[in-house]
Scaffold this motif. Structure first.
Motif, PDB file in Angstrom:
ATOM      1  N   GLY A  18       0.836  -1.195   0.000  1.00 11.21           N
ATOM      2  CA  GLY A  18       0.000   0.000   0.000  1.00 11.21           C
ATOM      3  C   GLY A  18       0.864   1.235   0.000  1.00 11.21           C
ATOM      4  N   TYR A  19       0.263   2.362   0.328  1.00 13.79           N
ATOM      5  CA  TYR A  19       0.966   3.645   0.320  1.00 13.79           C
ATOM      6  C   TYR A  19       0.860   4.299   1.689  1.00 13.79           C
ATOM      7  CZ  TYR A  19       0.606   2.886  -4.695  1.00 13.79           C
ATOM      8  OH  TYR A  19       0.681   2.337  -5.958  1.00 13.79           O
ATOM      9  N   ARG A  20       2.004   4.591   2.286  1.00 15.28           N
ATOM     10  CA  ARG A  20       2.062   5.264   3.585  1.00 15.28           C
ATOM     11  C   ARG A  20       1.078   4.644   4.586  1.00 15.28           C
ATOM     12  NH1 ARG A  20       2.854   9.092  -0.276  1.00 15.28           N
ATOM     13  NH2 ARG A  20       0.624   9.368  -0.548  1.00 15.28           N
ATOM     14  N   GLY A  21       1.142   3.321   4.706  1.00 22.02           N
ATOM     15  CA  GLY A  21       0.332   2.646   5.695  1.00 22.02           C
ATOM     16  C   GLY A  21      -1.107   2.385   5.286  1.00 22.02           C
ATOM     17  N   GLY A  42      -9.419  -5.377 -14.232  1.00 24.90           N
ATOM     18  CA  GLY A  42     -10.103  -4.819 -13.079  1.00 24.90           C
ATOM     19  C   GLY A  42     -10.358  -3.345 -13.321  1.00 24.90           C
ATOM     20  N   ARG A  43     -11.356  -2.826 -12.651  1.00 27.35           N
ATOM     21  CA  ARG A  43     -11.719  -1.438 -12.908  1.00 27.35           C
ATOM     22  C   ARG A  43     -10.655  -0.469 -12.382  1.00 27.35           C
ATOM     23  NH1 ARG A  43     -16.763  -0.205  -8.862  1.00 27.35           N
ATOM     24  NH2 ARG A  43     -17.569  -2.203  -9.558  1.00 27.35           N
ATOM     25  N   ASN A  44     -10.795   0.789 -12.733  1.00 28.34           N
ATOM     26  CA  ASN A  44      -9.855   1.817 -12.272  1.00 28.34           C
ATOM     27  C   ASN A  44      -9.774   1.822 -10.758  1.00 28.34           C
ATOM     28  OD1 ASN A  44      -8.876   2.855 -14.626  1.00 28.34           O
ATOM     29  ND2 ASN A  44     -10.445   4.444 -14.803  1.00 28.34           N
ATOM     30  N   ALA A  46      -8.498  -0.504  -8.898  1.00 29.04           N
ATOM     31  CA  ALA A  46      -8.531  -1.857  -8.313  1.00 29.04           C
ATOM     32  C   ALA A  46      -7.179  -2.260  -7.723  1.00 29.04           C
ATOM     33  CB  ALA A  46      -8.959  -2.871  -9.374  1.00 29.04           C
ATOM     34  N   GLY A  47      -6.110  -1.619  -8.207  1.00 22.74           N
ATOM     35  CA  GLY A  47      -4.780  -1.940  -7.680  1.00 22.74           C
ATOM     36  C   GLY A  47      -3.866  -2.607  -8.690  1.00 22.74           C
ATOM     37  N   LYS A  48      -4.208  -2.528  -9.970  1.00 24.52           N
ATOM     38  CA  LYS A  48      -3.418  -3.201 -11.011  1.00 24.52           C
ATOM     39  C   LYS A  48      -1.997  -2.625 -11.090  1.00 24.52           C
ATOM     40  CE  LYS A  48      -6.414  -2.047 -14.214  1.00 24.52           C
ATOM     41  NZ  LYS A  48      -7.315  -1.219 -13.372  1.00 24.52           N
ATOM     42  N   THR A  49      -1.925  -1.286 -11.144  1.00 22.65           N
ATOM     43  CA  THR A  49      -0.611  -0.641 -11.222  1.00 22.65           C
ATOM     44  C   THR A  49       0.191  -0.891  -9.944  1.00 22.65           C
ATOM     45  OG1 THR A  49      -1.332   1.032 -12.798  1.00 22.65           O
ATOM     46  CG2 THR A  49       0.552   1.626 -11.400  1.00 22.65           C
ATOM     47  N   THR A  50      -0.493  -0.846  -8.814  1.00 24.45           N
ATOM     48  CA  THR A  50       0.188  -1.098  -7.536  1.00 24.45           C
ATOM     49  C   THR A  50       0.744  -2.515  -7.494  1.00 24.45           C
ATOM     50  OG1 THR A  50      -1.317   0.458  -6.467  1.00 24.45           O
ATOM     51  CG2 THR A  50      -0.108  -1.030  -5.019  1.00 24.45           C
TER      52      THR A  50
HETATM   53  N1  LIG Z   1       1.234   6.997  -5.257  1.00 24.94           N
HETATM   54  C1  LIG Z   1       0.105   6.737  -4.584  1.00 24.94           C
HETATM   55  N2  LIG Z   1      -0.105   7.216  -3.339  1.00 24.94           N
HETATM   56  C2  LIG Z   1      -1.226   6.935  -2.657  1.00 24.94           C
HETATM   57  N3  LIG Z   1      -2.239   6.179  -3.124  1.00 24.94           N
HETATM   58  C3  LIG Z   1      -2.108   5.673  -4.376  1.00 24.94           C
HETATM   59  C4  LIG Z   1      -0.936   5.909  -5.159  1.00 24.94           C
HETATM   60  N4  LIG Z   1      -1.079   5.284  -6.344  1.00 24.94           N
HETATM   61  C5  LIG Z   1      -2.283   4.659  -6.294  1.00 24.94           C
HETATM   62  N5  LIG Z   1      -2.905   4.900  -5.129  1.00 24.94           N
HETATM   63  C6  LIG Z   1      -4.216   4.361  -4.701  1.00 24.94           C
HETATM   64  O1  LIG Z   1      -4.136   2.954  -4.736  1.00 24.94           O
HETATM   65  C7  LIG Z   1      -5.346   2.394  -5.263  1.00 24.94           C
HETATM   66  C8  LIG Z   1      -5.005   1.514  -6.460  1.00 24.94           C
HETATM   67  O2  LIG Z   1      -4.512   2.332  -7.504  1.00 24.94           O
HETATM   68  P1  LIG Z   1      -3.848   1.723  -8.818  1.00 24.94           P
HETATM   69  O3  LIG Z   1      -2.942   0.629  -8.399  1.00 24.94           O
HETATM   70  O4  LIG Z   1      -3.273   2.843  -9.596  1.00 24.94           O
HETATM   71  O5  LIG Z   1      -5.117   1.080  -9.546  1.00 24.94           O
HETATM   72  P2  LIG Z   1      -5.352   0.696 -11.090  1.00 24.94           P
HETATM   73  O6  LIG Z   1      -4.016   0.611 -11.760  1.00 24.94           O
HETATM   74  O7  LIG Z   1      -6.072  -0.611 -11.031  1.00 24.94           O
HETATM   75  O8  LIG Z   1      -6.219   1.766 -11.677  1.00 24.94           O
HETATM   76  C9  LIG Z   1      -6.262   3.555  -5.565  1.00 24.94           C
HETATM   77  O9  LIG Z   1      -7.137   3.740  -4.495  1.00 24.94           O
HETATM   78  C10 LIG Z   1      -5.309   4.721  -5.706  1.00 24.94           C
HETATM   79  O10 LIG Z   1      -5.942   5.926  -5.344  1.00 24.94           O
END
Ligand SMILES: Nc1ncnc2c1ncn2[C@@H]1O[C@H](COP(=O)(O)OP(=O)(O)O)[C@@H](O)[C@H]1O
Ligand SMILES: [Mg+2]
Length: 236
Positions: A18-21, A42-44, A46-50
């Motif tokens: 996650g991000y900052r806890g 998965g929808r926007n 969802a956490g794909k990029t994360t």
């Molecule tokens: N750098 C960041 N700092 C804090 N929260 C983030 C950051 N990047 C993504 N998020 C949050 O993490 C969640 C997943 O985002 P993301 O992984 O970008 O999803 P997706 O790629 O599926 O659209 C979202 O709620 C987004 O707001």
């Protein structure tokens, strides 16, 4: 892992990040078998990029294991993970716009002293533009350059984050051909985050459905081939 090793497996178990806890990913377990092509949908939000960022080490996992060819890479720095054979094509390409195509590729290859010449075999169109500034390429060309850059690092498994975003249908076809060729010739496994149903259906063998940071299901090759039902899945 020896440099010549092919067909490497990516195994992820109980991954959280996650991000900052603030937790985003929960208990992700997935497997990309040697040379396999797996999608993530998965929808926007969802956490794909994360997920991809946690695998490559840009976002630190808080729990779980990530194994590549048997080596535990979870929590290692991105350059170490890349050296183990995980390639990454980030969302939005992230090329150095004021460097040439060639310079972008050589930066990626430098740490391993790999020649970039073989990479251009997959990108003949790009070879003609190797001395052009990356920022002056079309969107489709930039996407191919981003994949070429990842390939210059000699990956065993390649993570791709929405490579079809913003591309024309013709450019998407080129992307499909390139990804299939890389997979076929080099045995590179693919983990493809993609919303473009055409690319997804033509490229992957199955796809994981991500919802609120968890894997909640899997789409089979048959479901992926049915573009209409796939669209319904992606729009929910
Ligand atoms: N750098 C960041 N700092 C804090 N929260 C983030 C950051 N990047 C993504 N998020 C949050 O993490 C969640 C997943 O985002 P993301 O992984 O970008 O999803 P997706 O790629 O599926 O659209 C979202 O709620 C987004 O707001
Ligand atoms: Mg994303």
């Amino acid at each position: 892992m020896s440099a010549g090793e092919r067909h490497v497996r990516l195994e992820v178990a109980g991954l959280a990040a996650g991000y900052r806890g603030v937790p985003v990913l929960r208990d992700i377990t997935l497997d990309v078998r040697a040379g396999e092509r797996v999608g993530v949908v998965g929808r926007n939000g969802a956490g794909k990029t994360t997920l991809l960022a946690a695998l490559i080490g840009i976002v630190a996992p808080t729990r779980g294991t990530v194994r590549l060819g048997g080596h535990d890479i979870a929590g290692r720095p991105p350059y170490v993970i890349a050296a183990h054979g995980l390639g990454y094509v980030p969302q939005g390409r992230r090329l150095f716009p004021r460097l040439t195509v060639d310079e972008n590729l050589r930066l990626a290859a430098r740490s391993k002293n790999l020649p970039t010449s073989g990479v251009y075999d997959y990108f003949p169109h790009l070879a003609d533009r190797r001395h052009q500034l990356a920022g002056t390429l079309s969107g489709g060309e930039q996407q191919l350059a981003a994949i070429a850059r990842a390939l210059a690092g000699d990956p065993k498994v390649l993570l791709l984050d929405e490579p079809a975003e913003g591309l024309s249908p013709v450019a998407v076809e080129g992307l499909r051909d390139t990804l299939l060729a890389i997979s076929r010739d080099r045995g590179v496994g693919l983990l493809l985050v993609e919303q473009n149903t055409t690319l997804l259906a033509a490229t992957v063998e199955r796809a994981l459905l991500l919802e609120k940071g968890s894997v909640v299901g899997e789409l089979t090759a048959e479901q992926l081939g049915d573009e209409q039902s796939l669209r319904v899945f992606l729009s929910v």
